[in-house]
Design an enzyme around this catalytic site. Structure first.
Site, mmCIF file in Angstrom:
data_model
loop_
_atom_site.group_PDB
_atom_site.id
_atom_site.type_symbol
_atom_site.label_atom_id
_atom_site.label_comp_id
_atom_site.label_asym_id
_atom_site.label_seq_id
_atom_site.Cartn_x
_atom_site.Cartn_y
_atom_site.Cartn_z
ATOM 1 N N ASN A 163 0.799 -1.154 0.043
ATOM 2 C CA ASN A 163 -0.244 -0.068 0.050
ATOM 3 C C ASN A 163 0.920 1.140 0.039
ATOM 4 O OD1 ASN A 163 0.640 -0.824 2.750
ATOM 5 N ND2 ASN A 163 -1.152 0.335 3.488
ATOM 6 N N GLU A 261 4.184 -3.973 12.532
ATOM 7 C CA GLU A 261 3.321 -2.938 12.415
ATOM 8 C C GLU A 261 1.997 -3.389 11.437
ATOM 9 O OE1 GLU A 261 3.501 -0.021 13.502
ATOM 10 O OE2 GLU A 261 5.584 -0.036 14.228
ATOM 11 N N CYS A 295 -3.149 1.640 6.711
ATOM 12 C CA CYS A 295 -3.309 1.226 7.725
ATOM 13 C C CYS A 295 -3.992 2.019 8.942
ATOM 14 C CB CYS A 295 -1.931 0.600 8.474
ATOM 15 S SG CYS A 295 -0.768 1.784 8.510
HETATM 16 P P1 NAD Z 1 0.449 -9.102 4.264
HETATM 17 O O1 NAD Z 1 0.740 -9.371 5.634
HETATM 18 O O2 NAD Z 1 -0.594 -10.203 3.286
HETATM 19 O O3 NAD Z 1 1.813 -8.973 3.488
HETATM 20 C C1 NAD Z 1 2.735 -8.083 3.816
HETATM 21 C C2 NAD Z 1 4.139 -8.479 3.483
HETATM 22 O O4 NAD Z 1 4.613 -9.789 3.805
HETATM 23 C C3 NAD Z 1 4.345 -8.998 1.744
HETATM 24 O O5 NAD Z 1 5.678 -8.378 1.517
HETATM 25 C C4 NAD Z 1 4.037 -10.196 1.696
HETATM 26 O O6 NAD Z 1 4.747 -10.839 0.714
HETATM 27 C C5 NAD Z 1 4.780 -10.707 3.033
HETATM 28 N N1 NAD Z 1 4.307 -12.231 3.718
HETATM 29 C C6 NAD Z 1 3.263 -12.691 3.529
HETATM 30 N N2 NAD Z 1 3.319 -13.777 4.191
HETATM 31 C C7 NAD Z 1 4.186 -13.869 4.564
HETATM 32 C C8 NAD Z 1 4.926 -15.009 5.646
HETATM 33 N N3 NAD Z 1 4.462 -16.275 5.902
HETATM 34 N N4 NAD Z 1 6.255 -14.925 5.883
HETATM 35 C C9 NAD Z 1 6.876 -13.586 5.567
HETATM 36 N N5 NAD Z 1 6.569 -12.773 4.759
HETATM 37 C C10 NAD Z 1 5.275 -12.795 4.358
HETATM 38 O O7 NAD Z 1 -0.389 -7.865 4.279
HETATM 39 P P2 NAD Z 1 -1.184 -7.086 3.182
HETATM 40 O O8 NAD Z 1 -2.315 -7.491 3.016
HETATM 41 O O9 NAD Z 1 -0.137 -7.129 1.807
HETATM 42 O O10 NAD Z 1 -0.919 -5.667 3.623
HETATM 43 C C11 NAD Z 1 -2.042 -4.763 4.040
HETATM 44 C C12 NAD Z 1 -2.268 -5.080 5.614
HETATM 45 O O11 NAD Z 1 -0.827 -4.445 6.267
HETATM 46 C C13 NAD Z 1 -3.246 -4.480 6.349
HETATM 47 O O12 NAD Z 1 -3.817 -5.351 7.336
HETATM 48 C C14 NAD Z 1 -2.742 -3.263 6.786
HETATM 49 O O13 NAD Z 1 -3.380 -2.495 7.865
HETATM 50 C C15 NAD Z 1 -1.229 -3.441 7.082
HETATM 51 N N6 NAD Z 1 -0.556 -2.152 7.185
HETATM 52 C C16 NAD Z 1 0.087 -1.973 8.731
HETATM 53 C C17 NAD Z 1 0.645 -0.877 8.653
HETATM 54 C C18 NAD Z 1 1.224 -0.164 10.032
HETATM 55 O O14 NAD Z 1 2.152 0.470 10.124
HETATM 56 N N7 NAD Z 1 0.672 -0.759 11.057
HETATM 57 C C19 NAD Z 1 1.140 0.062 7.337
HETATM 58 C C20 NAD Z 1 0.664 -0.496 6.204
HETATM 59 C C21 NAD Z 1 -0.329 -1.786 6.318
#
Ligand code: NAD
Length: 493
Positions: A163, A261, A295
């Site tokens: 995002n 995060e 987020c």
């Molecule tokens: P996601 O957890 O599916 O993926 C995030 C990253 O993790 C990607 O690079 C993905 O390839 C990797 N990933 C996925 N499975 C993994 C595993 N088993 N081991 C290691 N890496 C893995 O998240 P998303 O759906 O792509 O992003 C949206 C989410 O992120 C929402 O829940 C949002 O709220 C959150 N977010 C949080 C913040 C914050 O600062 N708190 C900021 C932005 C987004």
């Protein structure tokens, strides 16, 4: 989707990319290429090699080799090198902006804001590299003084979602590098291109080879291999809560350091004494910015009963006026959602909430315009009076749909705000200082904005409570998560 209906010319235009930048050079990943799709038209325009565990090894080894020399530099020298490299990236901003829009979907204006913020964060830590001071405790005993040393951890894995690919990366990269660590980053498989180019530009701008490396690939393969790699000493992760929980488990062996995060469902409470039009603007902007995929988006609004009609009317009017279209088109205010899957999930949450008794005030599906039919567009949506156990009340809604509720008073607003597994951000609109202070003290979240929009500052620590995360990013506090401290006691001998 039209991804399966490409003309031969379109298919031929798909650019192949090696998928990794390691030790100062492109590295050809060995996994099958993954498509990068333009969310505005559903068509792949690049195919990026996916990292296998062996490719991850190569990147981690490069970062490990670079660690000795990088960590031995003076902190201010590391800051100076990073600053020069960041200015080189800035010189290429006009190249990065359309690339980010093309792979992520956001408007060109939002890409500019994101990339500028990412560079600001790098420069914030460049500034701190000259200002860091430590702890000295003289006179622990006669002739005995104490010091607290800070040492870098080693190789840091930075795992980032799609995002805000560059700001979320730089929140990790900047403190990690200034503190003396080296980094291997894994962007989301759907947004690898800006990150790979960003890494290359930092290298061309003078960041030594191996200090920052990028491997693209899936979470299940490349992500898990990186998190579990024995040489990686810390994982800095931004993403969803379920994946964060999985990463915490993978980090348990060896007690690997971790910051998480994670997801959020940020509440906004609007009191009867608030500047109602400013609050309605903040709600609309907070929810629909980046097509609702933030987020820290406003994901639940609780407005005092006596002013609810007026506020809801204003929010609905603003949502109706937002101009949708491809992120690179003139005058567009909201681009498409990032993936077809994300849009389907949002549509499902909205329809289950309406079935449960919520009232649709505006939006509720894709736009009618034929020219937007192939992209992942979804109209700005507002839902009133959703039952408290409905999806839009309890789940994270990661798209442009906002639920609003009427509440009797601040007590009810705070109770409803806190009735969530999440605790990332929150905001309160009131002109009454006592109410503002009470809400700031009682809301369970890592950030509370009062009478202002939900902007994150490099000067303040950021990180979620409850299922929204563990640890802090931004500000000097971030260094705590990229260093170990050591107590040193010095006697006269
Ligand atoms: P996601 O957890 O599916 O993926 C995030 C990253 O993790 C990607 O690079 C993905 O390839 C990797 N990933 C996925 N499975 C993994 C595993 N088993 N081991 C290691 N890496 C893995 O998240 P998303 O759906 O792509 O992003 C949206 C989410 O992120 C929402 O829940 C949002 O709220 C959150 N977010 C949080 C913040 C914050 O600062 N708190 C900021 C932005 C987004």
């Amino acid at each position: 989707m039209s991804t399966t209906h490409q003309t031969p010319a379109e298919a031929a235009a798909v650019v192949a990319h090696a998928g990794a930048f390691v030790a100062g050079a492109e590295h050809q990943n060995s996994g099958d290429p993954l498509p990068v799709v333009n969310p505005a038209n559903g068509r792949p325009f690049a195919a990026v090699g996916a990292a296998s565990p062996r490719d991850v090894d190569v990147a981690v080894e490069a970062a490990s080799r670079a660690f000795g020399e990088w960590s031995a530099l003076a902190v201010s020298k590391r800051g100076e090198i990073l600053g020069r490299a960041a200015r080189h990236v800035e010189d290429h901003l006009e190249e990065l902006i359309p690339l980010l829009t093309r792979e992520q979907g956001k408007t060109l204006r939002d890409s500019r804001i994101e990339l500028t913020k990412a560079l600001d964060t790098l420069m914030h830590y460049v500034g701190l590299s000259k200002a860091l001071r430590g702890v000295h405790t003289p006179g622990l005993d006669p002739g005995v003084d104490g010091f607290v040393l800070r040492r870098p951890l080693g190789v840091v894995a930075a795992i980032v979602p799609w995002n805000f690919p560059t700001t979320l990366l730089c929140n990790k990269l900047a403190p990690a590098l200034v503190a003396g660590n080296t980094v291997v980053a894994k962007p989301a498989a759907t947004t690898p291109l800006t990150t790979l180019r960003f890494c290359e530009l930092l290298f061309q701008g003078g960041l030594p080879a191996g200090v920052f490396n990028v491997v693209s690939g899936s979470g299940a393969v490349a992500g898990e291999a990186l998190v579990a790699h024995p040489t990686v000493r810390k994982v800095a992760f931004t993403g969803s809560t379920p994946v964060g929980e999985r990463i915490m488990q993978l980090c348990a062996p060896g007690v690997k350091r971790v910051t998480l995060e994670l997801g959020g469902s940020d509440p906004m409470i609007i009191c009867d004494d608030a500047d109602l039009s400013a609050a309605a603007s903040a709600a609309s902007m907070g929810r629909f910015y980046n097509c609702g995929q933030a987020c820290l988006a406003i994901k639940r609004v609780y407005v005092f009963e006596s002013v609810a009609d007026e506020v809801i009317e204003q929010i609905v009017a603003k949502a109706s006026r937002l101009r949708l279209g491809p992120g690179d088109a003139e005058g567009v205010q909201m681009g498409p959602m990032h993936t077809a899957g994300g849009r389907a999930e949002l549509a499902d949450q909205v329809s289950r909430t309406l079935e449960a008794g919520g009232s649709l005030l505006v939006g509720g599906g894709p736009p009618d315009a034929a020219e937007l039919a192939d992209g992942f567009f979804y109209r700005p949506t507002v839902v009133a009076d959703a039952p408290q156990d409905s999806p839009m009340a309890v789940e994270e809604v990661f798209g442009p749909a906002l639920p609003v509720w009427r509440v009797a008073d601040l007590d009810e607003g705070i109770a409803r705000a806190n009735g969530s597994q999440f605790g990332l951000g929150s905001s309160v609109w009131t002109r009454n200082l006592a109410r503002a202070r009470e809400a700031a003290a009682r809301i369970e979240a890592g950030y509370t904005w009062i009478n202002t929009r939900t902007k994150v500052y490099d000067e303040l620590p950021f990180g979620g409570w409850k299922a929204s995360g563990y640890g802090k990013e931004h500000a000097e506090e971030a260094f705590d998560y990229y260093t170990e401290t050591k107590a040193v006691v010095v006697g006269d001998g």
